[in-house]
Design a protein around this motif. Sequence first.
Motif, PDB file in Angstrom:
ATOM      1  N   SER A   1      41.876 -13.311  -2.856  1.00 31.99           N
ATOM      2  CA  SER A   1      42.759 -14.247  -2.164  1.00 31.99           C
ATOM      3  C   SER A   1      44.169 -14.175  -2.719  1.00 31.99           C
ATOM      4  N   MET A   2      44.284 -14.123  -4.026  1.00 35.31           N
ATOM      5  CA  MET A   2      45.611 -14.042  -4.644  1.00 35.31           C
ATOM      6  C   MET A   2      46.304 -12.723  -4.327  1.00 35.31           C
ATOM      7  N   ALA A   3      45.516 -11.673  -4.088  1.00 37.64           N
ATOM      8  CA  ALA A   3      46.117 -10.390  -3.723  1.00 37.64           C
ATOM      9  C   ALA A   3      46.932 -10.503  -2.446  1.00 37.64           C
ATOM     10  N   GLY A   4      46.542 -11.427  -1.581  1.00 37.84           N
ATOM     11  CA  GLY A   4      47.300 -11.636  -0.360  1.00 37.84           C
ATOM     12  C   GLY A   4      48.699 -12.169  -0.606  1.00 37.84           C
TER      13      GLY A   4
ATOM     14  N   LEU B   1      36.449 -11.068   2.967  1.00 36.10           N
ATOM     15  CA  LEU B   1      36.786 -12.102   3.936  1.00 36.10           C
ATOM     16  C   LEU B   1      37.868 -13.033   3.388  1.00 36.10           C
ATOM     17  N   ALA B   2      37.832 -13.302   2.092  1.00 35.78           N
ATOM     18  CA  ALA B   2      38.879 -14.117   1.482  1.00 35.78           C
ATOM     19  C   ALA B   2      40.237 -13.427   1.596  1.00 35.78           C
ATOM     20  N   PHE B   3      40.258 -12.121   1.370  1.00 37.57           N
ATOM     21  CA  PHE B   3      41.504 -11.379   1.539  1.00 37.57           C
ATOM     22  C   PHE B   3      41.939 -11.380   2.998  1.00 37.57           C
ATOM     23  N   LEU B   4      40.993 -11.250   3.918  1.00 36.26           N
ATOM     24  CA  LEU B   4      41.300 -11.273   5.354  1.00 36.26           C
ATOM     25  C   LEU B   4      42.043 -12.551   5.726  1.00 36.26           C
ATOM     26  N   LEU B   5      41.620 -13.684   5.158  1.00 40.55           N
ATOM     27  CA  LEU B   5      42.253 -14.957   5.491  1.00 40.55           C
ATOM     28  C   LEU B   5      43.577 -15.152   4.760  1.00 40.55           C
ATOM     29  N   ALA B   6      43.658 -14.690   3.511  1.00 43.45           N
ATOM     30  CA  ALA B   6      44.824 -14.997   2.690  1.00 43.45           C
ATOM     31  C   ALA B   6      46.016 -14.100   2.993  1.00 43.45           C
ATOM     32  N   ALA B   7      45.770 -12.806   3.215  1.00 50.49           N
ATOM     33  CA  ALA B   7      46.874 -11.851   3.329  1.00 50.49           C
ATOM     34  C   ALA B   7      47.903 -12.224   4.401  1.00 50.49           C
ATOM     35  N   PRO B   8      47.483 -12.611   5.620  1.00 49.61           N
ATOM     36  CA  PRO B   8      48.501 -12.958   6.620  1.00 49.61           C
ATOM     37  C   PRO B   8      49.122 -14.328   6.406  1.00 49.61           C
TER      38      PRO B   8
ATOM     39  N   LEU C   1      45.674 -20.812   0.485  1.00 54.66           N
ATOM     40  CA  LEU C   1      44.910 -20.197  -0.598  1.00 54.66           C
ATOM     41  C   LEU C   1      43.590 -20.927  -0.814  1.00 54.66           C
ATOM     42  N   VAL C   2      43.616 -22.239  -0.771  1.00 52.32           N
ATOM     43  CA  VAL C   2      42.388 -23.023  -0.953  1.00 52.32           C
ATOM     44  C   VAL C   2      41.393 -22.726   0.168  1.00 52.32           C
ATOM     45  N   VAL C   3      41.864 -22.646   1.392  1.00 51.16           N
ATOM     46  CA  VAL C   3      40.974 -22.350   2.514  1.00 51.16           C
ATOM     47  C   VAL C   3      40.333 -20.972   2.348  1.00 51.16           C
ATOM     48  N   ALA C   4      41.123 -19.971   1.962  1.00 46.19           N
ATOM     49  CA  ALA C   4      40.591 -18.617   1.792  1.00 46.19           C
ATOM     50  C   ALA C   4      39.533 -18.578   0.701  1.00 46.19           C
TER      51      ALA C   4
END
Length: 347
Positions: free
Chosen positions: A119-122, A150-157, A186-189
């Motif tokens: 998530s933080m990578a986003g 999936l966490a990255f999918l949500l956070a990156a955009p 970030l919390v949601v991801a």
Amino acid sequence: MSHPGNDTSATVPRAAAWADDGEIPPPAWGRRDRRRIPLPWAFLLVVAALIVGKPLLSPYLTGPALQTWATIFVAICVQALPFLVFGVTLSAAIAAFVPASFWTRALPKRPAVAVPVASMAGAVLPGCECASVPVASGLMSRGVAPSAALAFLLAAPAINPVVMVATAVAFPNEPMMVVARFVASLVVAVLAGWIWLRFGRTDWIRVPKHAHAESKFTAFLAAMRHDLLHAGGFLVVGGMAAATLNVVVPREWLDSVAGIPWLAVLTLALLAVLLSICSEADAFVAASMGGFSPTAKLAFLVVGPMVDLKLIALQIGTFGKAFALRFVPLTFTLAVLVSALMGWVLL
């Protein structure tokens, strides 16, 4: 030259190419084939509509309401366009030139720890919504835990630097809006990744196999061209909707909706799903929605990059209907609840 029907390279996506690692998601995963879009016919229809509509609309073209609408629409598009171009270019470069093996080496082996790290990578790697789906699928196929992908999918955009800067420009006198958007997204991801890790089942998600990639530079140009046209189209639609909302809808209606906190949050959250605006531009649309509370605007900004019509279609096509039927409601619910909580605490 091989026949198009037998050339498997024709099915390579233009969204991402990770040479050296070999394989990437197929073309139908992130972008539609432009050959299927009847552009000449669409252009002729637009021209015909303009020719027929001009005599009918000319008496109203000088009206104050139309001038206000045009001012709001142009302001939104002009403000958002530089961020949209920069974000699309950077996203295409990362998708085309960053090898997928980078992710497998960078993420921890333990899925529970990999979720917040992904998530933080986003926050440092921009990516548009269209590209995030094939990127996440590519990560899964290389051994990354689905929950982390999936966490990255949500956070990156949602929390990348381009989006944060665009939000700061759109809300120049509300610095806490940037903080609230970053923290809430970030919390949601992270929560979505952890919940999928705990309750998700392997038979709910389909991880497609990969095909060989096209050249990096070709993938970069194609991805940038597609994403700019695709996201630009949604920006125009969003700008038109926001301008219409400000001009056509009676102020009493907006005040009645905006005056009920929970209804205002839910209304803008659903509007974000329907408009499907690119995350690099949605802050300018949200800022133009006068009358709504900062918390309702925050819900619009958090929900949009994570749940919209185009993302739902991409997720169904990539991971299957069983996945989308579970992940989309989960993400939407978390986004609305966390937005309301963060708005109450920070805004």
